[in-house]
Design a protein around this motif. Structure first.
Motif, PDB file in Angstrom:
ATOM      1  N   ALA A 126     -56.724  55.902 -77.486  1.00 17.23           N
ATOM      2  CA  ALA A 126     -55.263  55.845 -78.305  1.00 17.23           C
ATOM      3  C   ALA A 126     -55.314  54.385 -78.540  1.00 17.23           C
ATOM      4  CB  ALA A 126     -54.517  56.175 -77.146  1.00 17.23           C
ATOM      5  N   ARG A 127     -55.660  53.246 -77.766  1.00 18.22           N
ATOM      6  CA  ARG A 127     -55.447  51.983 -78.321  1.00 18.22           C
ATOM      7  C   ARG A 127     -56.326  51.675 -79.541  1.00 18.22           C
ATOM      8  NH1 ARG A 127     -56.724  46.911 -74.126  1.00 18.22           N
ATOM      9  NH2 ARG A 127     -57.341  45.569 -75.751  1.00 18.22           N
ATOM     10  N   HIS A 128     -57.471  52.001 -79.517  1.00 23.02           N
ATOM     11  CA  HIS A 128     -58.114  51.753 -80.782  1.00 23.02           C
ATOM     12  C   HIS A 128     -57.793  52.317 -81.932  1.00 23.02           C
ATOM     13  CE1 HIS A 128     -60.887  48.745 -78.918  1.00 23.02           C
ATOM     14  NE2 HIS A 128     -61.292  49.545 -78.036  1.00 23.02           N
ATOM     15  N   THR A 129     -57.166  53.749 -81.906  1.00 27.58           N
ATOM     16  CA  THR A 129     -56.801  54.291 -83.035  1.00 27.58           C
ATOM     17  C   THR A 129     -55.448  53.847 -83.461  1.00 27.58           C
ATOM     18  OG1 THR A 129     -57.786  56.346 -82.201  1.00 27.58           O
ATOM     19  CG2 THR A 129     -55.802  56.618 -83.616  1.00 27.58           C
ATOM     20  N   VAL A 130     -54.506  53.497 -82.713  1.00 28.26           N
ATOM     21  CA  VAL A 130     -53.333  52.886 -83.133  1.00 28.26           C
ATOM     22  C   VAL A 130     -53.492  51.584 -83.624  1.00 28.26           C
ATOM     23  CG1 VAL A 130     -50.890  52.138 -82.293  1.00 28.26           C
ATOM     24  CG2 VAL A 130     -51.860  54.349 -81.381  1.00 28.26           C
ATOM     25  N   GLN A 131     -54.438  50.649 -83.101  1.00 28.28           N
ATOM     26  CA  GLN A 131     -54.856  49.463 -83.795  1.00 28.28           C
ATOM     27  C   GLN A 131     -55.269  49.412 -84.991  1.00 28.28           C
ATOM     28  OE1 GLN A 131     -56.649  46.525 -80.801  1.00 28.28           O
ATOM     29  NE2 GLN A 131     -57.492  45.489 -82.523  1.00 28.28           N
ATOM     30  N   THR A 132     -56.290  50.528 -85.356  1.00 27.00           N
ATOM     31  CA  THR A 132     -56.717  50.475 -86.615  1.00 27.00           C
ATOM     32  C   THR A 132     -55.827  51.044 -87.539  1.00 27.00           C
ATOM     33  OG1 THR A 132     -58.808  50.935 -85.560  1.00 27.00           O
ATOM     34  CG2 THR A 132     -58.785  51.725 -87.758  1.00 27.00           C
ATOM     35  N   ILE A 133     -54.972  52.002 -87.165  1.00 27.19           N
ATOM     36  CA  ILE A 133     -53.820  52.369 -88.078  1.00 27.19           C
ATOM     37  C   ILE A 133     -52.910  51.148 -88.474  1.00 27.19           C
ATOM     38  CG2 ILE A 133     -51.726  53.917 -88.263  1.00 27.19           C
ATOM     39  CD1 ILE A 133     -53.220  56.111 -86.688  1.00 27.19           C
ATOM     40  N   GLY A 134     -52.446  50.445 -87.413  1.00 23.84           N
ATOM     41  CA  GLY A 134     -51.548  49.277 -87.720  1.00 23.84           C
ATOM     42  C   GLY A 134     -52.147  48.347 -88.595  1.00 23.84           C
ATOM     43  N   ASP A 135     -53.668  47.913 -88.378  1.00 28.88           N
ATOM     44  CA  ASP A 135     -54.383  47.103 -89.273  1.00 28.88           C
ATOM     45  C   ASP A 135     -54.347  47.594 -90.900  1.00 28.88           C
ATOM     46  OD1 ASP A 135     -55.799  44.717 -89.144  1.00 28.88           O
ATOM     47  OD2 ASP A 135     -57.565  45.952 -89.801  1.00 28.88           O
ATOM     48  N   ALA A 136     -54.443  49.017 -90.857  1.00 28.07           N
ATOM     49  CA  ALA A 136     -54.648  49.443 -92.323  1.00 28.07           C
ATOM     50  C   ALA A 136     -53.211  49.291 -92.959  1.00 28.07           C
ATOM     51  CB  ALA A 136     -55.040  50.918 -92.180  1.00 28.07           C
ATOM     52  N   LEU A 137     -52.110  49.225 -92.133  1.00 26.60           N
ATOM     53  CA  LEU A 137     -50.739  49.272 -92.901  1.00 26.60           C
ATOM     54  C   LEU A 137     -50.364  47.761 -93.075  1.00 26.60           C
ATOM     55  CD1 LEU A 137     -48.912  51.760 -90.615  1.00 26.60           C
ATOM     56  CD2 LEU A 137     -49.640  52.176 -93.095  1.00 26.60           C
ATOM     57  N   TYR A 138     -51.077  46.909 -92.708  1.00 24.39           N
ATOM     58  CA  TYR A 138     -50.760  45.782 -92.794  1.00 24.39           C
ATOM     59  C   TYR A 138     -50.780  45.148 -94.383  1.00 24.39           C
ATOM     60  CZ  TYR A 138     -50.550  40.366 -92.711  1.00 24.39           C
ATOM     61  OH  TYR A 138     -50.122  39.052 -93.112  1.00 24.39           O
ATOM     62  N   ARG A 139     -49.552  44.500 -94.869  1.00 26.17           N
ATOM     63  CA  ARG A 139     -49.670  43.748 -96.145  1.00 26.17           C
ATOM     64  C   ARG A 139     -48.879  42.482 -96.120  1.00 26.17           C
ATOM     65  NH1 ARG A 139     -51.950  47.947 -96.355  1.00 26.17           N
ATOM     66  NH2 ARG A 139     -51.652  49.895 -97.888  1.00 26.17           N
ATOM     67  N   PHE A 140     -49.435  41.488 -96.820  1.00 28.07           N
ATOM     68  CA  PHE A 140     -48.885  40.355 -97.010  1.00 28.07           C
ATOM     69  C   PHE A 140     -48.218  40.008 -98.350  1.00 28.07           C
ATOM     70  CE2 PHE A 140     -48.625  35.724 -97.841  1.00 28.07           C
ATOM     71  CZ  PHE A 140     -47.926  35.201 -96.860  1.00 28.07           C
ATOM     72  N   GLU A 141     -47.196  40.283 -98.377  1.00 24.66           N
ATOM     73  CA  GLU A 141     -46.635  40.145 -99.884  1.00 24.66           C
ATOM     74  C   GLU A 141     -45.209  39.325 -99.897  1.00 24.66           C
ATOM     75  OE1 GLU A 141     -46.521  44.411-100.897  1.00 24.66           O
ATOM     76  OE2 GLU A 141     -48.245  43.928-102.084  1.00 24.66           O
ATOM     77  N   MET A 142     -44.838  38.537 -98.817  1.00 27.37           N
ATOM     78  CA  MET A 142     -43.729  37.872 -98.839  1.00 27.37           C
ATOM     79  C   MET A 142     -43.617  36.838 -99.586  1.00 27.37           C
ATOM     80  SD  MET A 142     -44.021  35.805 -94.903  1.00 27.37           S
ATOM     81  CE  MET A 142     -44.745  37.113 -94.253  1.00 27.37           C
ATOM     82  N   MET A 143     -44.616  36.492-100.335  1.00 31.32           N
ATOM     83  CA  MET A 143     -44.469  34.922-101.141  1.00 31.32           C
ATOM     84  C   MET A 143     -44.425  35.665-102.721  1.00 31.32           C
ATOM     85  SD  MET A 143     -44.370  32.600 -99.089  1.00 31.32           S
ATOM     86  CE  MET A 143     -44.360  31.465-100.242  1.00 31.32           C
ATOM     87  N   LYS A 144     -44.623  36.819-102.862  1.00 30.33           N
ATOM     88  CA  LYS A 144     -44.488  37.504-104.273  1.00 30.33           C
ATOM     89  C   LYS A 144     -42.968  37.961-104.842  1.00 30.33           C
ATOM     90  CE  LYS A 144     -49.108  39.951-104.122  1.00 30.33           C
ATOM     91  NZ  LYS A 144     -49.987  40.962-104.155  1.00 30.33           N
ATOM     92  N   SER A 145     -42.854  37.458-105.795  1.00 33.76           N
ATOM     93  CA  SER A 145     -41.505  37.755-106.468  1.00 33.76           C
ATOM     94  C   SER A 145     -41.142  39.249-107.023  1.00 33.76           C
ATOM     95  CB  SER A 145     -40.872  36.808-107.500  1.00 33.76           C
ATOM     96  OG  SER A 145     -41.948  36.545-108.521  1.00 33.76           O
ATOM     97  N   THR A 146     -42.423  39.615-107.435  1.00 34.98           N
ATOM     98  CA  THR A 146     -42.313  41.066-108.038  1.00 34.98           C
ATOM     99  C   THR A 146     -43.477  41.717-107.743  1.00 34.98           C
ATOM    100  OG1 THR A 146     -43.421  40.264-110.072  1.00 34.98           O
ATOM    101  CG2 THR A 146     -40.883  40.343-110.226  1.00 34.98           C
ATOM    102  N   ARG A 147     -43.653  43.050-108.045  1.00 37.91           N
ATOM    103  CA  ARG A 147     -44.681  44.145-107.738  1.00 37.91           C
ATOM    104  C   ARG A 147     -45.200  44.136-106.544  1.00 37.91           C
ATOM    105  NH1 ARG A 147     -49.052  42.617-112.702  1.00 37.91           N
ATOM    106  NH2 ARG A 147     -48.281  40.369-111.884  1.00 37.91           N
TER     107      ARG A 147
END
Length: 498
Positions: A126-147
């Protein structure tokens, strides 16, 4: 994210998507075989036609599959059955998430957790499955103004278990993984932020914010004036060339009375130009990641506080920039560390050890049971171990073994490198107690030997994460490592693992 366990048959599970596996030679996993039976052999037919692959990491999405209640069934290759372990489980889960990336799903149920992944327990499945899913969902876009990418729609993750008795372990694994995922995302965010935003002051404010959000948590910031009074001239020599003030961040989580704490020391160079020994231009933008040791330590403290572990943990984070100017430290300068030992600075680009040595001396005041420093310290470590494995060096083999074992359990691998007096001899100086570099040969080890001069009497280990803290190229970005390893180490120390 909400997590739940289920013993429902795969064909009867209503969800946005379910994930089942196929082994080499068209061997169906337990859940895939059940779906195949419910669909009158449809998966077998798709395998024979070549529409489904059993190759590890190859995934296909099937809509409204006959005989099932799920809106989508994801089939993913698991490779050879006798080689299917935790690493393969994570690769298969990541592939399923990639296949679903363009689909708006709100609930996902993984039946891969029914497979005997190297005899892993329901907790680790369970731990490795949830961690992998969370890793796949990560996005870094806080510095983008559009798109910006649309926010993930996934809200619920189900974990299939063989029997109800396994639910408690799997639920605990998901709970621990959720804390690790959030902490890794924090570490990634701190690393990915540009150096004009993620300054030492920003790191300090992040640590202060965490203290306000969690119980049993306190943060103190030591400024440059106080550092001078403490005699931290080695640390201050690194920040001499910049106008941005250095910070010594001290975070304390108290979950176990007056027990001796585990102390984590994280290197926080928020930008490393090399100083007067300036680095070459290509790739210098990635030197914003030179604070990933600090990011991982701060993030691990967040995980500990989120899980309210019955353990005392203290973090000491020396944070500053390393820039050239008329006031910058020069090669040949000699400085006195907080310990009283003098250091001849032969290369200003070997600055991480100069801030860590004073932080290690400062850490003594907490009378730690264990002290672990974490740093993107040497390019030599990348040459030795590549980008797959972190290095561990220690004055205590039992502690080193404990960290390496934690990395195996967390699937966040580390490897012990040797330390010996022969390497220490490379640090001899004609003019000071030691030099800050010892030549190209064994550079990762001589860096650790330098730090060892400030750890007499301490139960200490050094982790060099220069090769694992971030990825480069088209996938450039922070990895969040070694937050899983450090959290696993503390979970084991707190005796809360099943």
């Amino acid at each position: 994210m909400d997590y739940f366990t289920t013993t429902s048959a795969a064909s009867r599970r209503a969800a946005s998507a379910i994930v089942v596996g196929i082994y080499d030679r068209n061997k169906l996993s337990q859940a895939a075989a059940e779906i195949d039976k419910a669909s009158d052999g449809l998966l077998s037919k798709l395998l024979k036609s070549g529409s489904i692959s059993s190759k590890l990491g190859k995934a296909s999405v099937h809509h409204s599959l006959q005989g099932t209640r799920a809106q989508r069934v994801v089939t993913v290759g698991l490779g050879k059955a006798d080689e299917f372990g935790v690493a393969a489980l994570r690769k298969a889960t990541a592939a399923a998430m990639t296949a679903l990336d363009s689909h708006k799903i709100t609930e996902l149920v993984s039946y891969l957790t029914l497979e005997p992944a190297g005899k892993a327990s329901p907790y680790y499945l369970a731990r490795h499955t949830v961690q992998t899913i969370g890793d796949a969902l990560y996005r870094f876009e806080m510095m983008k103004s559009t798109r910006r990418s649309p926010a993930p729609t996934l809200k619920k993750v189900g974990l299939a278990v063989e029997k109800r008795a396994d639910s408690a372990q799997a639920t605990l694994g998901a709970e621990h993984a959720d804390a690790i995922v959030k902490s890794m995302s924090l570490a990634k965010d701190l690393g990915n932020l540009p150096p004009n935003v993620c300054t030492p002051t920003y790191l300090a404010r992040t640590a202060q914010k965490l203290a306000k959000e969690h119980a049993r948590f306190d943060t103190k910031i030591v400024n440059e004036t106080e550092m001078k009074k403490l005699g931290m001239h080695s640390l201050l020599s690194v920040t001499a060339g910049t106008e941005e003030p250095a910070k010594l961040i001290v975070m304390q989580y108290k979950g176990n009375g007056k027990a001796a704490p585990v102390v984590l020391v994280g290197k926080g160079i928020t930008f490393d130009s090399g100083g007067i020994s300036i680095k070459p231009g290509p790739g210098m933008d990635e030197m914003k990641y030179d604070m990933c040791g600090a990011a991982s330590v701060i993030a691990t403290m967040a995980a500990v506080a989120t899980l309210q572990l019955p353990i005392n943990v203290t973090a000491v984070v020396p944070a500053c920039e390393n820039l050239p100017s008329g006031k910058a430290t020069k090669p040949g300068d000699i400085v006195k560390s907080m310990s009283g030992q003098t250091i001849e600075i032969l290369n200003t680009d070997a600055e991480g050890r100069l801030i860590l040595c004073d932080a290690l001396t400062y850490a003594r005041r907490f009378k730690p049971a264990v002290t672990i420093d974490v740093a993107t310290l040497t390019g030599a470590c990348v040459i030795a171990l590549g980008h797959h494995t972190s290095a561990v060096m220690s004055n205590n083999d039992a502690l080193a073994n404990e960290l390496v074992a934690s990395g195996v359990s967390a699937e966040d691998r580390a490897w012990q490198l040797p330390m010996a007096d022969e390497y220490t001899q490379q640090l001899k100086s004609n003019f000071a107690d030691m030099a800050n570099v010892g030549g190209r040969e064994g550079g990762a080890i001589t860096a650790a030997c330098f730090l060892s001069k400030f750890t007499d009497g301490m139960n200490w280990a050094h982790m060099d994460i220069a090769g694992t803290a971030w990825q480069t190229g088209s996938r450039k970005g922070g990895t969040g490592r070694p937050v899983p390893l450090l959290t696993q180490f503390l979970l084991a120390r707190a005796a809360v693992l099943p």
